[in-house]
Design a protein around this motif. Structure first.
Motif, mmCIF file in Angstrom:
data_model
loop_
_atom_site.group_PDB
_atom_site.id
_atom_site.type_symbol
_atom_site.label_atom_id
_atom_site.label_comp_id
_atom_site.label_asym_id
_atom_site.label_seq_id
_atom_site.Cartn_x
_atom_site.Cartn_y
_atom_site.Cartn_z
ATOM 1 N N TYR A 137 -1.005 8.573 -13.958
ATOM 2 C CA TYR A 137 -2.163 8.872 -13.552
ATOM 3 C C TYR A 137 -2.139 10.374 -12.855
ATOM 4 C CZ TYR A 137 -4.239 4.157 -14.561
ATOM 5 O OH TYR A 137 -4.703 3.051 -15.178
ATOM 6 N N ASN A 138 -3.251 11.188 -13.138
ATOM 7 C CA ASN A 138 -3.424 12.126 -12.368
ATOM 8 C C ASN A 138 -4.937 11.897 -11.709
ATOM 9 O OD1 ASN A 138 -4.367 14.774 -11.038
ATOM 10 N ND2 ASN A 138 -4.600 15.899 -13.003
ATOM 11 N N VAL A 139 -4.978 11.482 -10.440
ATOM 12 C CA VAL A 139 -6.177 10.505 -10.173
ATOM 13 C C VAL A 139 -6.684 10.792 -8.573
ATOM 14 C CG1 VAL A 139 -4.476 8.689 -9.444
ATOM 15 C CG2 VAL A 139 -6.691 8.151 -10.053
ATOM 16 N N ARG A 140 -7.767 10.705 -8.640
ATOM 17 C CA ARG A 140 -8.449 10.252 -7.254
ATOM 18 C C ARG A 140 -9.575 9.221 -7.082
ATOM 19 N NH1 ARG A 140 -12.236 14.036 -3.330
ATOM 20 N NH2 ARG A 140 -11.930 12.844 -1.415
ATOM 21 N N ALA A 147 -9.489 5.785 -5.889
ATOM 22 C CA ALA A 147 -8.641 4.832 -6.546
ATOM 23 C C ALA A 147 -7.584 4.020 -5.635
ATOM 24 C CB ALA A 147 -7.904 5.871 -7.561
ATOM 25 N N HIS A 148 -7.474 4.596 -4.484
ATOM 26 C CA HIS A 148 -6.662 3.479 -3.629
ATOM 27 C C HIS A 148 -7.161 2.121 -3.678
ATOM 28 C CE1 HIS A 148 -5.167 7.141 -1.503
ATOM 29 N NE2 HIS A 148 -4.165 6.352 -1.377
ATOM 30 N N MET A 149 -8.429 2.064 -3.694
ATOM 31 C CA MET A 149 -8.981 0.599 -3.754
ATOM 32 C C MET A 149 -8.421 -0.157 -4.745
ATOM 33 S SD MET A 149 -12.867 1.627 -2.372
ATOM 34 C CE MET A 149 -13.362 -0.276 -2.092
ATOM 35 N N ALA A 150 -8.043 0.287 -5.771
ATOM 36 C CA ALA A 150 -7.607 -0.716 -6.993
ATOM 37 C C ALA A 150 -6.328 -1.327 -6.706
ATOM 38 C CB ALA A 150 -7.691 0.283 -8.038
ATOM 39 N N VAL A 151 -5.477 -0.716 -5.852
ATOM 40 C CA VAL A 151 -4.195 -1.046 -5.847
ATOM 41 C C VAL A 151 -3.548 -1.177 -4.518
ATOM 42 C CG1 VAL A 151 -3.389 -0.382 -8.056
ATOM 43 C CG2 VAL A 151 -3.224 1.303 -6.314
ATOM 44 N N ALA A 152 -4.179 -0.577 -3.470
ATOM 45 C CA ALA A 152 -3.796 -0.394 -2.015
ATOM 46 C C ALA A 152 -4.633 -1.005 -1.189
ATOM 47 C CB ALA A 152 -3.331 0.919 -1.649
ATOM 48 N N TYR A 182 -18.841 -0.850 0.622
ATOM 49 C CA TYR A 182 -17.472 -1.318 0.130
ATOM 50 C C TYR A 182 -17.836 -2.500 -0.825
ATOM 51 C CZ TYR A 182 -13.237 -4.181 -0.157
ATOM 52 O OH TYR A 182 -12.207 -4.891 -0.706
ATOM 53 N N ALA A 183 -18.755 -3.431 -0.496
ATOM 54 C CA ALA A 183 -19.356 -4.428 -1.124
ATOM 55 C C ALA A 183 -20.040 -3.955 -2.464
ATOM 56 C CB ALA A 183 -20.053 -5.471 -0.581
ATOM 57 N N ALA A 184 -20.933 -3.030 -2.481
ATOM 58 C CA ALA A 184 -21.813 -2.373 -3.378
ATOM 59 C C ALA A 184 -20.800 -1.724 -4.416
ATOM 60 C CB ALA A 184 -22.512 -1.443 -3.089
ATOM 61 N N PHE A 229 -5.594 16.490 4.843
ATOM 62 C CA PHE A 229 -7.173 16.338 4.651
ATOM 63 C C PHE A 229 -7.926 14.878 4.565
ATOM 64 C CE2 PHE A 229 -10.198 16.428 0.827
ATOM 65 C CZ PHE A 229 -11.340 17.098 1.555
ATOM 66 N N GLU A 230 -7.173 13.927 4.026
ATOM 67 C CA GLU A 230 -7.707 12.678 3.889
ATOM 68 C C GLU A 230 -7.169 11.934 5.446
ATOM 69 O OE1 GLU A 230 -9.584 9.771 2.978
ATOM 70 O OE2 GLU A 230 -9.459 10.808 1.247
ATOM 71 N N PHE A 231 -8.067 10.903 5.477
ATOM 72 C CA PHE A 231 -7.873 10.075 6.749
ATOM 73 C C PHE A 231 -6.677 9.103 6.196
ATOM 74 C CE2 PHE A 231 -12.367 10.644 7.296
ATOM 75 C CZ PHE A 231 -12.306 11.684 8.440
ATOM 76 N N PRO A 232 -5.614 8.917 7.210
ATOM 77 C CA PRO A 232 -4.650 8.000 6.988
ATOM 78 C C PRO A 232 -4.863 6.619 6.720
ATOM 79 C CG PRO A 232 -3.960 9.241 8.797
ATOM 80 C CD PRO A 232 -5.394 9.520 8.479
ATOM 81 N N ARG A 233 -4.211 5.857 5.625
ATOM 82 C CA ARG A 233 -4.720 4.452 5.149
ATOM 83 C C ARG A 233 -3.442 3.932 4.538
ATOM 84 N NH1 ARG A 233 -8.909 5.445 0.823
ATOM 85 N NH2 ARG A 233 -8.576 3.234 0.324
ATOM 86 N N PRO A 234 -3.409 2.564 4.210
ATOM 87 C CA PRO A 234 -2.160 2.110 3.515
ATOM 88 C C PRO A 234 -2.158 2.430 2.224
ATOM 89 C CG PRO A 234 -3.658 0.250 4.684
ATOM 90 C CD PRO A 234 -4.498 1.845 4.488
ATOM 91 N N THR A 235 -0.889 2.179 1.861
ATOM 92 C CA THR A 235 -0.391 2.830 0.445
ATOM 93 C C THR A 235 0.431 1.877 -0.345
ATOM 94 O OG1 THR A 235 0.097 4.568 -0.836
ATOM 95 C CG2 THR A 235 1.226 4.376 1.191
ATOM 96 N N VAL A 236 1.025 2.010 -1.341
ATOM 97 C CA VAL A 236 1.803 1.494 -2.224
ATOM 98 C C VAL A 236 3.171 2.295 -2.853
ATOM 99 C CG1 VAL A 236 0.340 -0.650 -2.559
ATOM 100 C CG2 VAL A 236 0.429 1.109 -4.008
#
Length: 494
Positions: A137-140, A147-152, A182-184, A229-236
């Motif tokens: 993926y070339n993804v955001r 996109a983080h929300m799908a896997v991280a 988030y729920a929406a 630029f982005e705020f730090p967050r968990p990743t995989v």
């Protein structure tokens, strides 16, 4: 995507691009690739035209004048409508591809090593799954969210959601709104996006196939994010960060434009561009901006389409196209007036140019906020923009050294990497080709049902065991400690 293709082509890779006949930006003929052009049927109400984005801008500005609760409700309605429209177009495109037996036979026989796609709309995802190709993926964005929300892991307690306008430090009420967003997003994905593809999956894929699992199965996610630029967050492990991959050193400007830049003397030049989707701002906003520019000692280069503003000053040059990266990298450029698109902001970070943001659409509001929190930008609300407040904000950017210092600090951090973002992207694409995938990087979480991922089944078991133990203890106490004493008979003698 074109920049990645150029680099892959320069390394000897053979490229084939599957494109829509209605594509605005992807030419059918190119020295970089062979194209496969697909003519999908029109939407029932007609396809999206360029005027559509101008209407979206007007709607977006109207929403930002509403009270917060009403704005939230209206935003969700608008998001649902846009998701149906854009995913409907993606569905028509991939349906046309999969139902063309001769095209599919040709694609299978070509022996591709990998499929590269932006999965925001999943035509490429579905094609890769059908052809059983490794997927990068070339993804955001993915479906209805980042996109983080799908896997991280993406805890809404400190990961701001799309359009929230929050940083990663939120008050209780902000965390409440963020959780609702988030729920929406989850509801939009499950109730609007996924059902659109159910019939297609039943026709072309094995029983039980579901889109979300396909989307999560990509080998490597080249994420257009940099944490300056982005705020730090968990990743995989299979998310690789390539934010700013399109940035590069400035090239020399055309002679006339270079002469204009040099004519600014010690005052410098302000560059303004609001991207390609929105061709023109409302007339009154344009006149206010032009009047503010006319009062500056700096020169101004403005990418502008439309009739010439009556308040335009002699210091302002209007161009229908400009070499944005080369202008931002010019030593005379001292500020960038931008709508807040990620490409432009990463170029501003790369070259260390402070930003005055005028966000109009989509994630632009969140993007400008991220730089504002870091002291490298300031935002002007488009709905209340006047010549006076625009001029005040622009002078603040130009005259206060902290904006440039903070942006140059971000630039230094962004460049301080062992490999450039583009080289990183190419390495991982070729890594997947060499190894026929990257299954060793995929987290097992992508294969878990949501209730298992959140350990809800374990929680139910523990609650059941705890409840049963408590009930048993209470029952035992009643039997052993709370029995009524035996009845005693009182006998009276006379």
């Amino acid at each position: 995507m074109e920049l990645i293709l150029r680099d892959l082509h320069s390394r000897g890779h053979s490229l084939t691009v599957v494109r829509s006949a209605k594509s605005w930006y992807i030419p059918e003929s190119s020295a970089l690739y062979t194209s496969v052009t697909v003519t999908a049927p029109d939407a029932p109400g007609g396809d999206v035209g360029r005027d559509f984005y101008a209407e979206l801008m007007r709607r977006s500005l109207k929403l930002h004048q509403m009270p917060p609760l009403w704005r939230f409700v209206e935003q969700q309605k608008d998001v649902a409508a846009m998701l149906r429209m854009f995913h409907g177009a993606a569905l028509r495109l991939i349906s046309t591809v999969l139902e063309d037996s001769s095209l599919m036979a040709a694609l299978k026989e070509s022996g591709f090593d990998l499929l590269l796609t932006d999965p925001a709309f999943p035509a490429g995802v579905l094609l890769a799954q059908y052809l059983r190709l490794p997927l990068v993926y070339n993804v955001r964005w993915l479906n209805a969210a980042e996109a983080h929300m799908a896997v991280a892991p993406s805890p809404p307690s400190y990961v701001p959601m799309y359009n929230s306008l929050f940083s990663d430090e939120m008050s209780f009420l902000q965390r409440t709104e963020n959780f609702l967003r988030y729920a929406a997003g989850m509801l939009q994905e499950n109730l609007v996006v996924l059902p659109l593809y159910e019939d297609l999956l039943q026709r072309h894929f094995p029983p039980g196939a579901d889109l979300l699992s396909m989307q999560r199965s990509a080998d490597v996610w080249l994420m257009r994010v940099d944490y300056v630029f982005e705020f730090p967050r968990p990743t995989v492990p299979n998310i690789v960060y390539i934010g700013g991959f399109q940035c590069k050193g400035a090239l020399p400007l055309p002679a006339e434009l270079e002469a204009f830049m040099q004519s600014s003397g010690d005052q410098g030049v302000v560059v303004m561009s609001l991207g390609t989707l929105v061709s023109a701002l409302p007339r009154e906003m344009t006149e206010s901006i032009a009047a503010a520019f006319a009062q500056l000692p700096q020169k101004v280069v403005w990418r502008y389409l439309g009739s010439r503003p009556s308040s335009l000053g002699n210091n302002t040059l209007l161009l229908d196209w400009l070499p944005q990266n080369d202008l931002l990298g010019h030593p005379k450029t001292c500020a960038f007036v931008a709508h807040g698109g990620t490409n432009g902001l990463y170029e501003a970070i790369y070259h260390g140019v402070p930003v005055l943001g005028v966000p109009l659409l989509f994630d632009q509001f969140d993007n400008v906020l991220r730089l504002q929190v870091r002291g490298a930008a300031r935002a002007v609300e488009a709905t209340s923009l006047t010549a006076d407040n625009f001029l005040e904000a622009l002078k603040d950017i130009l005259e206060k050294p902290s904006y440039r210092q903070n942006m140059q600090g971000l630039s230094q951090l962004h460049r301080d990497q062992p490999m450039s973002p583009m080289d990183t992207a190419i390495f991982w694409i070729e890594h997947v080709i060499r190894n026929k995938g990257a299954a060793h990087l995929r987290s097992a979480s992508v294969d878990l049902p949501w209730y298992t991922y959140h350990s809800l089944d374990v929680a139910v078991l523990l609650l059941a065991v705890g409840g049963a133990s408590f009930w048993a203890s209470v029952s035992a106490c009643r039997l052993l400690c709370c029995r009524r004493p035996g009845t005693k008979l009182k006998v009276e003698y006379r």
